[in-house]
Design an enzyme around this catalytic site. Structure first.
Site, PDB file in Angstrom:
ATOM      1  N   ARG A  75       0.806  -1.109   0.068  1.00  0.00           N
ATOM      2  CA  ARG A  75      -0.005  -0.051  -0.154  1.00  0.00           C
ATOM      3  C   ARG A  75       0.743   1.289  -0.036  1.00  0.00           C
ATOM      4  O   ARG A  75       1.552   1.685   1.100  1.00  0.00           O
ATOM      5  CB  ARG A  75      -0.958  -0.008   1.274  1.00  0.00           C
ATOM      6  CG  ARG A  75      -1.734  -1.236   1.239  1.00  0.00           C
ATOM      7  CD  ARG A  75      -2.738  -1.074   2.680  1.00  0.00           C
ATOM      8  NE  ARG A  75      -3.472  -2.261   2.814  1.00  0.00           N
ATOM      9  CZ  ARG A  75      -4.338  -2.790   2.247  1.00  0.00           C
ATOM     10  NH1 ARG A  75      -5.019  -2.288   1.070  1.00  0.00           N
ATOM     11  NH2 ARG A  75      -4.905  -4.089   2.687  1.00  0.00           N
ATOM     12  N   ASP A 131     -12.804  -8.237  -0.826  1.00  0.00           N
ATOM     13  CA  ASP A 131     -14.036  -7.378  -0.182  1.00  0.00           C
ATOM     14  C   ASP A 131     -15.393  -7.536  -1.202  1.00  0.00           C
ATOM     15  O   ASP A 131     -16.233  -7.123  -0.882  1.00  0.00           O
ATOM     16  CB  ASP A 131     -13.609  -5.945   0.117  1.00  0.00           C
ATOM     17  CG  ASP A 131     -12.416  -5.907   0.981  1.00  0.00           C
ATOM     18  OD1 ASP A 131     -12.278  -6.799   1.711  1.00  0.00           O
ATOM     19  OD2 ASP A 131     -11.956  -4.898   1.124  1.00  0.00           O
ATOM     20  N   MET A 173     -13.579  -9.940   7.418  1.00  0.00           N
ATOM     21  CA  MET A 173     -13.265  -8.924   6.653  1.00  0.00           C
ATOM     22  C   MET A 173     -14.212  -8.395   5.706  1.00  0.00           C
ATOM     23  O   MET A 173     -15.329  -8.799   5.556  1.00  0.00           O
ATOM     24  CB  MET A 173     -11.622  -9.249   5.969  1.00  0.00           C
ATOM     25  CG  MET A 173     -10.572  -9.241   6.851  1.00  0.00           C
ATOM     26  SD  MET A 173      -9.038  -9.451   5.862  1.00  0.00           S
ATOM     27  CE  MET A 173      -7.869  -9.047   6.954  1.00  0.00           C
TER      28      MET A 173
HETATM   29  O1  F6P Z   1      -9.088  -4.904   1.278  1.00  0.00           O
HETATM   30  C1  F6P Z   1      -8.724  -6.188   1.749  1.00  0.00           C
HETATM   31  C2  F6P Z   1      -8.553  -6.348   3.390  1.00  0.00           C
HETATM   32  O2  F6P Z   1      -8.343  -7.553   3.389  1.00  0.00           O
HETATM   33  C3  F6P Z   1      -9.703  -5.802   3.944  1.00  0.00           C
HETATM   34  O3  F6P Z   1     -10.712  -6.720   3.938  1.00  0.00           O
HETATM   35  C4  F6P Z   1      -9.238  -5.447   5.194  1.00  0.00           C
HETATM   36  O4  F6P Z   1      -9.883  -4.573   6.015  1.00  0.00           O
HETATM   37  C5  F6P Z   1      -7.596  -4.786   4.993  1.00  0.00           C
HETATM   38  O5  F6P Z   1      -7.454  -5.396   3.442  1.00  0.00           O
HETATM   39  C6  F6P Z   1      -6.691  -5.106   5.666  1.00  0.00           C
HETATM   40  O6  F6P Z   1      -5.552  -4.600   5.276  1.00  0.00           O
HETATM   41  P1  F6P Z   1      -4.048  -5.142   5.887  1.00  0.00           P
HETATM   42  O7  F6P Z   1      -3.818  -6.256   5.518  1.00  0.00           O
HETATM   43  O8  F6P Z   1      -3.075  -3.836   5.423  1.00  0.00           O
HETATM   44  O9  F6P Z   1      -4.146  -5.058   7.292  1.00  0.00           O
END
Ligand code: F6P
Length: 327
Positions: A75, A131, A173
């Site tokens: 990200r 999602d 999630m």
């Molecule tokens: O967007 C995918 C996702 O798995 C969401 O469901 C969740 O809120 C988020 O990513 C978690 O992100 P990370 O892996 O950065 O904690």
């Protein structure tokens, strides 16, 4: 319009099962069409830092069955800055990349939209997220696998829930979307789903309790979307039951990142394969700045602005079905 002789492909944001099948399809379809393929590692971070390598058809051999993403992901905060995107574009020019294929969720496609606006680079998005929250596509790559993973876990939790006469709040999630919670509730025979889309004045917990933790049922499973909107989260609801209905024995399970892993389902592999090929076809047809989606089993092209900005609604029929079947 400039002929596309080479493409760059990256995965971005949260990984999702089926992303490898998508990378494989994009790579092979591009080479089949006569294009060069540049794999960009670690999403936009790798584009900024020049972590780029040419792929051959063999580079994606034996990857369709693998979870996660062979391209790695990130990200990228730097890509959110103008300076970051400028550096990314410099690498686009340096490697002679004529178009960019981005496989990712909402944030990743928003990044692609911005990038295409600022620089002369056609971008095509593939919806890769567990999602299922992108507008204009019936399903996103990874959603089906995650759904099946959740159902498998809930089946196991039910064994212990019924043995102890307990209420289980199981958090799944979905960020701010309730697709995983709602559909896994139906598929696992759960008693209720608490989802962020249901923002009526009716308290979803009250509704569940008053409908009955039914007398003849000695245990209950409630799927809770992780969304923190309206208080949200399984812990929050468990605490409320402990305070407001102390007669119930309550437990919480947060499924967490196991929902993102595992070998992709056949559905996700096929979806990713179809979408990957469609992305290359879209480029040859002169399509720009769209997300490839699937609607009624047909490939569709959805402008970024629609895919990202519009809230994808939960089918109300699902809410009705769960309500009827959980009596
Ligand atoms: O967007 C995918 C996702 O798995 C969401 O469901 C969740 O809120 C988020 O990513 C978690 O992100 P990370 O892996 O950065 O904690």
């Amino acid at each position: 319009m400039k002929e596309i002789k080479s493409i760059g492909v990256l995965t971005s944001g949260g990984d999702a099962p089926g992303m490898n099948a998508a990378v494989r399809a994009v790579t092979r379809a591009a080479i089949y069409t006569g294009m060069k393929v540049f794999a960009i590692y670690r999403g936009y971070e790798g584009l900024i830092n020049g972590e780029i390598k040419e792929f051959t058809t063999e580079s994606v051999s034996s990857t369709i069955q693998r979870g996660g993403t062979i391209l790695k992901t990130a990200r990228s905060e730097e890509f959110m800055t103008e300076d970051g995107r400028k550096k990314a574009y410099e690498n686009i020019v340096k490697f002679g990349i004529d178009a960019l294929i981005v496989i990712g969720g909402n944030g990743s496609l928003a990044g692609a939209q911005q990038f295409a606006l600022e620089f002369d680079i056609p971008c095509i998005g593939l919806p890769g997220t567990i999602d299922n929250d992108l507008f204009g596509t019936d399903s996103t790559i990874g959603y089906d696998t995650a759904l099946n993973t959740i159902v498998e876990c809930v089946d196991k939790i039910r064994d212990t829930a019924t043995s102890h006469n307990r209420i289980f709040f199981i958090e799944v999630m979905g960020r701010d979307a309730g697709f995983l919670a709602m559909n896994s509730a139906i598929a696992s025979g759960a008693e209720a789903a608490i989802i962020p889309e249901d923002r009526t004045d009716i308290d979803q917990l009250e509704q569940f309790i008053s409908r009955g933790v039914r007398k003849s049922k000695n245990s209950s499973i409630v799927l809770v979307s992780e969304s923190k909107k309206d208080g949200g989260g399984a812990m929050h609801y468990a605490e409320r039951v402990r305070k407001e209905y102390p007669q119930y024995d309550v437990r919480v399970t947060i499924l967490g990142h196991l929902q993102r892993g595992g070998t992709p389902s056949a559905f996700d592999r096929i979806l990713a394969s179809r979408m990957g090929v469609a992305a290359i076809l879209a480029l040859t047809e002169g399509q720009r700045n769209i997300m490839v989606g699937i609607s009624n089993d047909q490939i569709v092209y959805v402008p970024f602005s629609r895919a990202i900005k519009f809230d994808k609604p939960i089918n109300q029929n699902l809410v009705t079905v769960l309500g009827i079947l959980s009596i």
